[in-house]
Write an enzyme that holds these catalytic residues in place. Structure first.
Site, short mmCIF file in Angstrom:
data_model
loop_
_atom_site.label_atom_id
_atom_site.label_comp_id
_atom_site.label_asym_id
_atom_site.label_seq_id
_atom_site.Cartn_x
_atom_site.Cartn_y
_atom_site.Cartn_z
N GLU A 76 -0.64 8.13 10.67
CA GLU A 76 0.82 8.17 10.83
C GLU A 76 1.37 9.53 11.19
O GLU A 76 2.57 9.67 11.42
CB GLU A 76 1.48 7.65 9.55
CG GLU A 76 1.23 6.17 9.35
CD GLU A 76 1.74 5.66 8.02
OE1 GLU A 76 2.28 4.54 7.99
OE2 GLU A 76 1.59 6.37 7.01
N GLU B 65 -1.92 8.17 -4.99
CA GLU B 65 -2.18 7.94 -3.57
C GLU B 65 -3.04 9.03 -2.95
O GLU B 65 -3.88 8.76 -2.10
CB GLU B 65 -0.85 7.81 -2.81
CG GLU B 65 -1.03 7.52 -1.34
CD GLU B 65 0.28 7.22 -0.64
OE1 GLU B 65 0.25 6.89 0.55
OE2 GLU B 65 1.35 7.31 -1.29
#
Length: 676
Positions: free
Chosen positions: A469, A612
């Site tokens: 991304e 994460e």
């Protein structure tokens, strides 16, 4: 950085110590409220997040309950009423973090039970255990046992609190008296921030005393956002006293009459009784754990893998279509939205181990297919274009400031790949005809209209956000093109199974999608890529799961090149994909190194919940858990989803393992043992 590494080492040491005792149990022997990341007990519908405060829970989260508020002007998960918070006073002493000693917490993953124990001064020893009842999707149970050190009096209160985001809170208290039972209902309802939903919760005490001799309940209304019911009990020194609180929470998204239904469900639980509630809950988890991953020779990793599998099992359930978000039911992270995290990362592990759980995840997309068609139309395309972030209705829910919403199109191919994988594992032709084919046709039609046809071998997919991304608005991203190619091929395979004609244009587009390479054969992440740092796996996904790069020499070249390009704050699952490929290349120790690298720096105290990334503080990251479980199943275990079902390919274990057993996988419950 040194402090962070020290903290990571301390967490890992705690996990190792726990693993040496019990690979089903995670112990927190030191509770530090300033450095505490709660662990979740969930049943796929209700998530309860632990608190560092005794007899409290931090959050109650409901799957499928969304309204627009807060971050980004988009739909967000809603917290439910906190229906398991307790207040306890023994001998005039209130329980709180400052008055208790020897406070310990434990998660038993085998029974999905969270337990806390503590001593209240010289008054009593207390134990409490709570469950998100697996057999009852909207219901919970807490058991409290008080063992007094002297003859004394206890007062216990069940407190119902409304989250700040809810409005127009209304509180109720009802008593039901029947010849065989008396029960009290503490109930609340409120509107979601825009008034879209009605959220309700109700709870009740359960006592062990014979009917008519239980404690007297008193109701107190403190304010609109909080009320409680309480009772008093005389206790004898050394004699344990146990009581329970059971409750239910549901919204108008699940039931047309949530207020009455919340009370009905609570009454049902009360009359089932605590023992039957625990019995059926444990039985349901026993059935889940029939599908397990067993490592011989590495208790530390065994505990960590069970922690990952426990969370995935907790965040989904059979019989509903609430697809999990990256943080599952551990809180409001990522607004509770559904991304590619589901189809590419969590779904494959569950599809292999528990196809019946995975079905709801792909059916979630089918139920929102019409919204995807409208999305394609709005962008000038045909077929179905799925949103990057999805919530209740299936419309695009990405905040406007994030470019991933309009441009991260690979999500549509990810869903198409997942649909075909469901058929490959289950061979369910009826499902394929009813749901799989519309998904595959819609996604394939999208790609056939999305490409720009610029000559043979040059059917470009321009202007996308890559799977990496950090690569925004690039052309011919390797993973996007690869996933689209596989999606188109799979759609024609599905047509063949169903006796439908082949679509020549799908085949033409699939054959003409371009991929770019450096002079040494390394795959470029996108057209024009010059070696920038990348956020997460992209090119690596061409070898697994897409199987578009199959030459071991080229696979290893790509792994070696991009191994030096991943950013320090990339998400956990990148290293899972790398581990899978190294194991399949026969390099078990290298695979193990990458596997551990993917999550060890991300563990947070006191339970080792998974964040994460190494510097993130947002557990529980179910996406990372799904990736790591794929590393176990499809990497070290060698399982492979193929057009002929689940097969086994050569793989390599690390030297410190004696064997790996994958129990009861697929639709026929096979077991495989991989040995050194």
């Amino acid at each position: 950085m040194k402090k962070q590494l020290l903290a990571i080492a301390m967490v890992a040491a705690c996990i190792i110590a726990a693993a040496q005792k019990n690979t089903w149990q995670i112990n927190a022997d030191k509770i530090d409220p300033s450095n505490y990341y709660g662990i979740t007990v969930a049943n796929g519908q209700v998530g309860i997040v632990s608190s560092p405060q005794p007899l409290k829970v931090q959050d109650v989260v409901l799957a499928g309950a969304y309204d627009q508020y807060g971050r980004g002007r988009v739909s967000n998960f809603l917290r439910s009423f906190n229906l398991l918070n307790m207040r306890l006073n023994v001998g005039g002493k209130d329980v709180d973090a400052k008055t208790v000693t020897n406070f310990k917490q434990t998660l038993n993953m085998k029974t999905a039970a969270f337990n806390g124990t503590f001593t209240l001064a010289d008054k009593a020893d207390v134990s409490y255990t709570y469950y998100a009842l697996r057999q009852l999707p909207y219901s919970v149970l807490m058991e409290v046992t008080v063992t007094p050190k002297q003859n004394t009096t206890m007062q216990a209160s069940s407190v119902m609190e409304a989250p700040d985001a809810l409005k127009d809170v209304q509180n109720y208290y009802n008593e039901i008296d029947r010849p065989h039972v008396t029960l009290s209902l503490l109930t609340s309802q409120a509107k979601s921030p825009t008034g879209k939903l009605t959220m309700c919760a109700s709870n009740s005490f359960i006592f062990s005393e014979p009917h008519g001799s239980g404690p007297r309940i008193i109701h107190e209304m403190w304010d609109n956002n909080m009320h409680l019911m309480k009772f008093s009990k005389n206790l004898e020194a050394g004699k344990p006293y146990t009581f329970w609180v059971t409750g239910s929470s549901i919204t108008s998204a699940q039931h047309d009459d949530p207020l009455n239904e919340a009370e009905r469900l609570t009454i049902f639980a009360v009359l089932e009784g605590a023992n039957r509630l625990k019995q059926f809950h444990t039985k349901a988890w026993d059935e889940l754990w029939q599908s397990d991953i067993v490592i011989e020779g590495d208790d530390e990793t065994q505990l960590e893998v069970r922690n990952m599998l426990y969370h995935l099992y907790s965040f989904v359930r059979e019989g509903n279509t609430n697809s999990p978000s990256p943080m599952g039911l551990s809180g409001l992270g990522y607004n509770g939205h559904v991304f590619w995290d589901t189809e590419l990362w969590m779904y494959p592990a569950l599809l292999v181990l528990k196809p019946q759980l995975a079905r709801g995840m792909i059916d979630y997309r089918f139920e929102r297919l019409e919204a995807a068609r409208r999305n394609a139309y709005a962008h000038g395309y045909k077929g179905a274009m799925f949103p990057w972030e999805s919530a209740g209705t299936g419309v695009e829910e990405t905040p406007v400031w994030a470019l991933s919403g309009p441009f991260e199109h690979h999500i549509t191919a990810d869903i198409g790949v997942a649909a075909w994988d469901y058929f490959r594992v289950t061979r369910d032709t009826a499902w394929l005809k009813e749901k799989g084919w519309p998904l595959l046709k819609g996604t394939a039609d999208f790609w056939a209209s999305r490409v720009e046809r610029n000559g043979p071998g040059k059917y470009d997919i321009k202007n996308v956000v890559a799977a990496d991304e950090w690569a925004e608005n690039v052309d011919n991203n390797a993973f996007t093109n690869g996933a689209a190619k596989v999606n188109l091929q799979n759609a024609n395979k599905a047509a063949k199974v169903l006796g439908l004609p082949q679509n020549a244009d799908w085949d033409l587009v699939a054959k003409n999608l371009p991929f770019f390479k450096f002079d040494d054969g390394v795959t470029k992440e996108y057209e024009g890529y010059k070696g920038d740092t990348v956020k997460q796996a992209d090119v690596a996904l061409l070898a697994y799961p897409l199987k578009l790069v199959t030459d071991p020499v080229l696979i290893e070249k790509d792994l070696a090149y991009y191994g030096g390009k991943y950013g320090k704050d990339g998400p956990a699952m990148t290293y899972a994909v790398v581990a899978i490929q190294y194991s399949r290349l026969g390099k078990g120790d290298k695979a193990y190194e990458q596997f551990k690298k993917g999550f060890t720096p991300n563990l947070r105290p006191p339970f080792g919940v998974l964040a994460e990334c190494a510097s993130c503080q947002n557990p529980y990251f179910a996406t990372g858990a799904g990736g790591m479980l794929q590393a176990m199943l499809m990497g070290f275990g060698g399982l492979d989803i193929t057009d002929a079902g689940i097969k086994q390919v050569p793989s390599s274990l690390p030297k410190n393992w004696k064997s790996l057993t994958i129990k009861s996988y697929g639709t026929d419950g096979k077991t495989v043992v991989v040995k050194k």
